[in-house]
Write a protein that holds these residues in place. Structure first.
Motif, PDB file in Angstrom:
ATOM      1  N   GLN A 191      46.748  12.248  46.830  1.00  0.00           N
ATOM      2  CA  GLN A 191      46.806  13.710  46.824  1.00  0.00           C
ATOM      3  C   GLN A 191      47.921  14.153  45.884  1.00  0.00           C
ATOM      4  N   ARG A 192      47.581  15.074  44.986  1.00  0.00           N
ATOM      5  CA  ARG A 192      48.582  15.619  44.073  1.00  0.00           C
ATOM      6  C   ARG A 192      48.989  16.994  44.578  1.00  0.00           C
ATOM      7  N   GLU A 193      50.248  17.316  44.407  1.00  0.00           N
ATOM      8  CA  GLU A 193      50.766  18.588  44.889  1.00  0.00           C
ATOM      9  C   GLU A 193      49.993  19.769  44.299  1.00  0.00           C
ATOM     10  N   GLY A 194      49.552  20.653  45.175  1.00  0.00           N
ATOM     11  CA  GLY A 194      48.855  21.847  44.740  1.00  0.00           C
ATOM     12  C   GLY A 194      47.385  21.659  44.425  1.00  0.00           C
ATOM     13  N   ILE A 195      46.886  20.421  44.491  1.00  0.00           N
ATOM     14  CA  ILE A 195      45.480  20.149  44.191  1.00  0.00           C
ATOM     15  C   ILE A 195      44.853  19.479  45.405  1.00  0.00           C
ATOM     16  N   ARG A 196      43.869  20.131  45.963  1.00  0.00           N
ATOM     17  CA  ARG A 196      43.192  19.576  47.137  1.00  0.00           C
ATOM     18  C   ARG A 196      42.048  18.681  46.670  1.00  0.00           C
ATOM     19  N   SER A 197      41.993  17.478  47.215  1.00  0.00           N
ATOM     20  CA  SER A 197      40.927  16.550  46.883  1.00  0.00           C
ATOM     21  C   SER A 197      40.462  15.871  48.169  1.00  0.00           C
ATOM     22  N   ASP A 198      39.274  16.269  48.645  1.00  0.00           N
ATOM     23  CA  ASP A 198      38.746  15.701  49.872  1.00  0.00           C
ATOM     24  C   ASP A 198      37.227  15.866  49.888  1.00  0.00           C
ATOM     25  N   ASP A 199      36.602  15.387  50.948  1.00  0.00           N
ATOM     26  CA  ASP A 199      35.145  15.467  51.059  1.00  0.00           C
ATOM     27  C   ASP A 199      34.636  16.904  50.981  1.00  0.00           C
ATOM     28  N   THR A 233      35.912  19.680  49.492  1.00  0.00           N
ATOM     29  CA  THR A 233      35.927  20.275  48.153  1.00  0.00           C
ATOM     30  C   THR A 233      34.886  19.630  47.249  1.00  0.00           C
ATOM     31  N   ALA A 234      34.646  18.338  47.422  1.00  0.00           N
ATOM     32  CA  ALA A 234      33.614  17.669  46.622  1.00  0.00           C
ATOM     33  C   ALA A 234      32.210  18.085  47.056  1.00  0.00           C
ATOM     34  N   ALA A 235      31.989  18.197  48.362  1.00  0.00           N
ATOM     35  CA  ALA A 235      30.647  18.493  48.875  1.00  0.00           C
ATOM     36  C   ALA A 235      30.193  19.917  48.574  1.00  0.00           C
ATOM     37  N   ILE A 236      31.126  20.863  48.503  1.00  0.00           N
ATOM     38  CA  ILE A 236      30.706  22.242  48.259  1.00  0.00           C
ATOM     39  C   ILE A 236      30.522  22.547  46.775  1.00  0.00           C
ATOM     40  N   ILE A 249      29.915  11.923  57.233  1.00  0.00           N
ATOM     41  CA  ILE A 249      29.371  12.039  55.885  1.00  0.00           C
ATOM     42  C   ILE A 249      28.980  13.501  55.673  1.00  0.00           C
ATOM     43  N   TRP A 250      28.587  13.866  54.445  1.00  0.00           N
ATOM     44  CA  TRP A 250      28.258  15.253  54.106  1.00  0.00           C
ATOM     45  C   TRP A 250      26.863  15.362  53.537  1.00  0.00           C
ATOM     46  N   VAL A 264      18.376  18.088  54.742  1.00  0.00           N
ATOM     47  CA  VAL A 264      18.510  17.030  55.732  1.00  0.00           C
ATOM     48  C   VAL A 264      17.219  16.225  55.902  1.00  0.00           C
ATOM     49  N   ASN A 265      16.089  16.793  55.553  1.00  0.00           N
ATOM     50  CA  ASN A 265      14.824  16.061  55.693  1.00  0.00           C
ATOM     51  C   ASN A 265      14.350  15.421  54.391  1.00  0.00           C
ATOM     52  N   GLU A 266      15.186  15.456  53.357  1.00  0.00           N
ATOM     53  CA  GLU A 266      14.845  14.791  52.094  1.00  0.00           C
ATOM     54  C   GLU A 266      14.670  13.288  52.352  1.00  0.00           C
ATOM     55  N   ASP A 267      13.807  12.696  51.587  1.00  0.00           N
ATOM     56  CA  ASP A 267      13.612  11.248  51.684  1.00  0.00           C
ATOM     57  C   ASP A 267      13.576  10.682  50.262  1.00  0.00           C
ATOM     58  N   PRO A 268      14.590   9.912  49.875  1.00  0.00           N
ATOM     59  CA  PRO A 268      15.724   9.472  50.687  1.00  0.00           C
ATOM     60  C   PRO A 268      16.711  10.606  50.973  1.00  0.00           C
ATOM     61  N   MET A 269      17.510  10.381  51.997  1.00  0.00           N
ATOM     62  CA  MET A 269      18.491  11.358  52.450  1.00  0.00           C
ATOM     63  C   MET A 269      19.407  11.745  51.291  1.00  0.00           C
ATOM     64  N   ALA A 270      19.828  12.990  51.247  1.00  0.00           N
ATOM     65  CA  ALA A 270      20.719  13.496  50.200  1.00  0.00           C
ATOM     66  C   ALA A 270      22.157  13.480  50.715  1.00  0.00           C
ATOM     67  N   VAL A 271      22.840  12.359  50.555  1.00  0.00           N
ATOM     68  CA  VAL A 271      24.220  12.206  51.014  1.00  0.00           C
ATOM     69  C   VAL A 271      25.149  12.607  49.867  1.00  0.00           C
ATOM     70  N   TRP A 272      25.919  13.679  50.049  1.00  0.00           N
ATOM     71  CA  TRP A 272      26.815  14.138  48.978  1.00  0.00           C
ATOM     72  C   TRP A 272      28.138  13.411  49.008  1.00  0.00           C
ATOM     73  N   GLU A 273      28.679  13.190  50.159  1.00  0.00           N
ATOM     74  CA  GLU A 273      29.952  12.476  50.296  1.00  0.00           C
ATOM     75  C   GLU A 273      29.837  11.508  51.464  1.00  0.00           C
ATOM     76  N   GLY A 274      30.407  10.312  51.285  1.00  0.00           N
ATOM     77  CA  GLY A 274      30.418   9.340  52.373  1.00  0.00           C
ATOM     78  C   GLY A 274      29.442   8.187  52.197  1.00  0.00           C
ATOM     79  N   THR A 275      29.012   7.911  50.972  1.00  0.00           N
ATOM     80  CA  THR A 275      28.026   6.843  50.777  1.00  0.00           C
ATOM     81  C   THR A 275      28.546   5.484  51.242  1.00  0.00           C
ATOM     82  N   HIS A 276      29.814   5.193  50.967  1.00  0.00           N
ATOM     83  CA  HIS A 276      30.361   3.908  51.412  1.00  0.00           C
ATOM     84  C   HIS A 276      30.463   3.866  52.938  1.00  0.00           C
TER      85      HIS A 276
END
Length: 165
Positions: free
Chosen positions: A28-36, A38-41, A121-122, A128-140
């Motif tokens: 995490q860098r000061e003043g910059i938010r980096s998390d699931d 902010t990435a997912a939206i 995960i996000w 949610v009913n896409e096949d394959p599932m549409a996982v935006w964050e949390g693949t690992h």
């Protein structure tokens, strides 16, 4: 037993209410938010599981409303075709890339086995009913959950707040 969020399935939350359940990204860098979150939206909402297609109609209808998060537990079986897709991508990748991905999955499994929190995960609710599932964050995390025998995967489902909210 694994430590899951103490949230109610099917309940809708604002980001501030679930912040402690949102996985951070790297350093995490000061003043910059980096998390699931902010990435997912980023570019929310999407038209399909392909990130480059924004759902402009849905955006136009909801852009004045808050993006909220519904908590859910999704059966692992729902990810069957998603796992095939990920396995194909890994098979087609370099040895170095595969090793890096496996190391990330292994680190998540170690944290989960040490009774650390299982970050959700996000997924965008309308996909949610896409096949394959549409996982935006949390693949690992999805892979780690499967390898550890999770019957259900904790998920945050992004959506616009209802017009009444």
């Amino acid at each position: 037993m694994f430590l899951l969020p103490d949230l109610s399935v099917g309940e809708t939350y604002r980001e501030v209410e679930v912040r402690r359940f949102i996985a951070p990204h790297g350093e995490q860098r000061e003043g910059i938010r980096s998390d699931d979150y902010t990435a997912a939206i980023g570019n929310f909402p999407h038209r399909s599981r392909k990130r480059r297609h924004k759902n402009t109609e849905m955006y136009a209808e909801g852009k004045e409303r808050e993006i909220v998060i519904e908590y859910g537990l999704l059966p692992i079986e729902r990810f069957r075709s998603w796992f095939r897709l990920v396995e194909t991508k890994l098979t087609d990748s370099t040895d170095e890339h595969r090793a890096t991905q496996r190391a990330r999955i292994h680190a998540i499994k170690e944290r989960l086995q040490a009774k650390e929190f299982a970050y959700p995960i996000w997924i965008e609710k309308h996909l949610v009913n896409e096949d394959p599932m549409a996982v935006w964050e949390g693949t690992h995390r999805v892979v780690a959950f499967r390898e550890l025998g999770f019957p259900e995967i904790p998920a945050f489902l992004l959506k616009y707040a209802d017009k009444s909210e």
